[in-house]
Write a protein that holds these residues in place. Structure first.
Motif, PDB file in Angstrom:
ATOM      1  N   LEU A  87      25.708  95.019 -13.977  1.00  0.00           N
ATOM      2  CA  LEU A  87      24.414  95.632 -13.697  1.00  0.00           C
ATOM      3  C   LEU A  87      23.832  96.278 -14.944  1.00  0.00           C
ATOM      4  O   LEU A  87      22.654  96.053 -15.290  1.00  0.00           O
ATOM      5  CB  LEU A  87      24.573  96.680 -12.590  1.00  0.00           C
ATOM      6  N   HIS A  88      24.632  97.076 -15.642  1.00  0.00           N
ATOM      7  CA  HIS A  88      24.127  97.775 -16.822  1.00  0.00           C
ATOM      8  C   HIS A  88      23.856  96.816 -17.977  1.00  0.00           C
ATOM      9  O   HIS A  88      22.966  97.065 -18.798  1.00  0.00           O
ATOM     10  CB  HIS A  88      25.096  98.881 -17.222  1.00  0.00           C
ATOM     11  N   SER A  89      24.573  95.705 -18.015  1.00  0.00           N
ATOM     12  CA  SER A  89      24.285  94.691 -19.037  1.00  0.00           C
ATOM     13  C   SER A  89      22.924  94.059 -18.787  1.00  0.00           C
ATOM     14  O   SER A  89      22.144  93.826 -19.721  1.00  0.00           O
ATOM     15  CB  SER A  89      25.377  93.613 -19.031  1.00  0.00           C
ATOM     16  N   PHE A  90      22.629  93.781 -17.508  1.00  0.00           N
ATOM     17  CA  PHE A  90      21.309  93.245 -17.176  1.00  0.00           C
ATOM     18  C   PHE A  90      20.212  94.261 -17.486  1.00  0.00           C
ATOM     19  O   PHE A  90      19.147  93.902 -18.003  1.00  0.00           O
ATOM     20  CB  PHE A  90      21.251  92.854 -15.698  1.00  0.00           C
ATOM     21  N   LYS A  91      20.467  95.524 -17.192  1.00  0.00           N
ATOM     22  CA  LYS A  91      19.462  96.555 -17.467  1.00  0.00           C
ATOM     23  C   LYS A  91      19.198  96.676 -18.965  1.00  0.00           C
ATOM     24  O   LYS A  91      18.062  96.920 -19.383  1.00  0.00           O
ATOM     25  CB  LYS A  91      19.917  97.896 -16.891  1.00  0.00           C
ATOM     26  N   SER A  92      20.230  96.501 -19.768  1.00  0.00           N
ATOM     27  CA  SER A  92      20.043  96.562 -21.219  1.00  0.00           C
ATOM     28  C   SER A  92      19.183  95.404 -21.703  1.00  0.00           C
ATOM     29  O   SER A  92      18.364  95.556 -22.625  1.00  0.00           O
ATOM     30  CB  SER A  92      21.407  96.529 -21.921  1.00  0.00           C
ATOM     31  N   ALA A  93      19.380  94.223 -21.103  1.00  0.00           N
ATOM     32  CA  ALA A  93      18.568  93.058 -21.485  1.00  0.00           C
ATOM     33  C   ALA A  93      17.150  93.161 -20.956  1.00  0.00           C
ATOM     34  O   ALA A  93      16.209  92.630 -21.547  1.00  0.00           O
ATOM     35  CB  ALA A  93      19.230  91.777 -20.964  1.00  0.00           C
ATOM     36  N   ASP A  94      16.991  93.874 -19.843  1.00  0.00           N
ATOM     37  CA  ASP A  94      15.680  94.045 -19.206  1.00  0.00           C
ATOM     38  C   ASP A  94      14.972  95.247 -19.832  1.00  0.00           C
ATOM     39  O   ASP A  94      14.851  96.310 -19.226  1.00  0.00           O
ATOM     40  CB  ASP A  94      15.881  94.239 -17.695  1.00  0.00           C
ATOM     41  N   VAL A  95      14.507  95.081 -21.043  1.00  0.00           N
ATOM     42  CA  VAL A  95      13.942  96.205 -21.805  1.00  0.00           C
ATOM     43  C   VAL A  95      12.681  96.772 -21.148  1.00  0.00           C
ATOM     44  O   VAL A  95      12.348  97.946 -21.327  1.00  0.00           O
ATOM     45  CB  VAL A  95      13.626  95.776 -23.253  1.00  0.00           C
ATOM     46  N   ALA A  96      11.983  95.960 -20.361  1.00  0.00           N
ATOM     47  CA  ALA A  96      10.774  96.436 -19.698  1.00  0.00           C
ATOM     48  C   ALA A  96      11.092  97.208 -18.424  1.00  0.00           C
ATOM     49  O   ALA A  96      10.206  97.844 -17.844  1.00  0.00           O
ATOM     50  CB  ALA A  96       9.854  95.256 -19.366  1.00  0.00           C
ATOM     51  N   GLY A  97      12.340  97.162 -17.996  1.00  0.00           N
ATOM     52  CA  GLY A  97      12.720  97.872 -16.780  1.00  0.00           C
ATOM     53  C   GLY A  97      12.095  97.288 -15.528  1.00  0.00           C
ATOM     54  O   GLY A  97      11.877  97.997 -14.542  1.00  0.00           O
ATOM     55  N   SER A  98      11.846  95.986 -15.533  1.00  0.00           N
ATOM     56  CA  SER A  98      11.171  95.346 -14.402  1.00  0.00           C
ATOM     57  C   SER A  98      12.094  95.076 -13.230  1.00  0.00           C
ATOM     58  O   SER A  98      11.643  94.880 -12.108  1.00  0.00           O
ATOM     59  CB  SER A  98      10.567  94.018 -14.869  1.00  0.00           C
ATOM     60  N   GLY A  99      13.408  95.032 -13.501  1.00  0.00           N
ATOM     61  CA  GLY A  99      14.361  94.676 -12.459  1.00  0.00           C
ATOM     62  C   GLY A  99      14.615  93.182 -12.381  1.00  0.00           C
ATOM     63  O   GLY A  99      15.392  92.727 -11.536  1.00  0.00           O
ATOM     64  N   PHE A 100      13.980  92.411 -13.278  1.00  0.00           N
ATOM     65  CA  PHE A 100      14.104  90.956 -13.262  1.00  0.00           C
ATOM     66  C   PHE A 100      14.504  90.435 -14.641  1.00  0.00           C
ATOM     67  O   PHE A 100      14.197  91.058 -15.665  1.00  0.00           O
ATOM     68  CB  PHE A 100      12.779  90.297 -12.853  1.00  0.00           C
TER      69      PHE A 100
END
Length: 318
Positions: free
Chosen positions: A89-102
């Motif tokens: 989850l946190h790895s995806f959040k790091s890649a999702d720099v816009a914080g969009s959830g996608f």
């Protein structure tokens, strides 16, 4: 595995009328002229078999969760620990720099999941043949296709929603706590209290790899903290009415009517947040309705495999 194209197109949100689910299977069986959409063992299924299969993945006696069905049909895959889920989850959040959830498929493949391809998969006793070496690679791609919104261009994956599906556990109560951990991004500790007995799903064979589910305590410590949860997030965790079979407890009408949103709002106000601001999960877990709901909620029970799928797993897995 069975083709999920019809289901993905027909009901993107993940739920489909039970009758429609059965009708799709009947069409696949009747129209499967060399297309190999279904394993040979499934071609002889009769209407009662399909009804039982649909019931195994049906909530509120109305809607079948076809994504849970396809995850069961896709077994074996490595069951993640809660630490692995939170790390992903946190790895995806790091890649999702816009914080969009996608994330797009490109970023999804870059981040990866909790398995890479060299894991020892637990399979059924009836299957003694080795699985294809590239199966894990196909599974990773399949999971994106299963959960991504292909209506977008490019397709986008809600990574939190996907991980909530993988929160499932052989003990459904533990599954709820894993889901709460994903929803809040922090490890939600479960007090050791025996859960209420539950009824096994028909046409499923629950044989979890318990070694996989043992948590690495040091890794879990990295994600400890005061979990805060909003009404909207709580509704993502309990996205459907939770009890299967006979609903005879005091909140069964709420579950059947899909009224959790109204009752959750009432709970938050009872707990002192009139403006519905997020509250600590520890406080929420003290409420009797939430305790009752967690003990009876079956949507996070891990469906490890489907019984009549096992006999042809080795021949039909890919």
């Amino acid at each position: 595995m069975p083709s999920g194209i019809s289901l993905i197109v027909f009901a993107f949100k993940g739920f489909i009328q039970k009758k429609v689910f059965i009708d799709i299977f009947i069409d696949l069986i009747n129209l499967d002229l060399g297309t190999n959409c279904l394993p040979d063992a499934w071609m002889n299924l009769m209407l009662p078999d399909l009804q039982n299969l649909a019931s195994a993945f049906t909530v509120n006696s109305e809607l079948t969760d076809w994504r849970r069905f396809l995850l069961a049909a896709a077994q074996p895959w490595p069951v993640p620990s809660v630490a692995q889920l939170l790390k992903t989850l946190h790895s995806f959040k790091s890649a999702d720099v816009a914080g969009s959830g996608f994330v797009t498929q490109e970023y999804y493949m870059q981040v990866g999941l909790w398995f890479k391809g060299n894991e020892d998969l637990s399979i059924t006793k009836s299957c003694t043949e080795p699985l294809p070496l590239d199966r894990i690679k196909h599974l990773i791609k399949f999971f994106f296709r299963l959960f991504a919104d292909a209506r977008k261009d490019p397709a986008l994956l809600n990574y939190t929603d996907m991980l909530l599906y993988f929160a499932s556990h052989s003990d459904p109560v533990e599954g709820v706590y894993r889901a709460l951990s994903i929803a809040t991004g922090t490890y939600i500790h479960r007090k050791e209290v025996a859960s209420l007995p539950y009824v096994a799903f028909p046409y499923t064979n629950i044989v979890p790899n318990e070694n996989t589910l043992i948590e690495d305590e040091e890794e879990v410590l990295d994600y400890k903290g005061e979990g805060i949860i909003s009404v909207a997030t709580l509704l993502k965790v309990f996205h459907t009415g939770g009890s299967k079979g006979e609903d005879n407890h005091r909140y069964s009408n709420l579950e059947k009517e899909g009224c959790y949103d109204k009752y959750f709002i009432k709970i938050y106000k009872e707990l002192g947040t009139e403006d519905l601001t997020p509250i600590p999960v520890a406080l929420l877990l003290k409420h009797p309705f939430i305790q009752d709901l967690i003990n009876r909620y079956q949507e996070y029970k891990l469906p490890v495999s489907i019984a009549f799928w096992d006999q042809e797993l080795c021949e039909c897995i890919y």
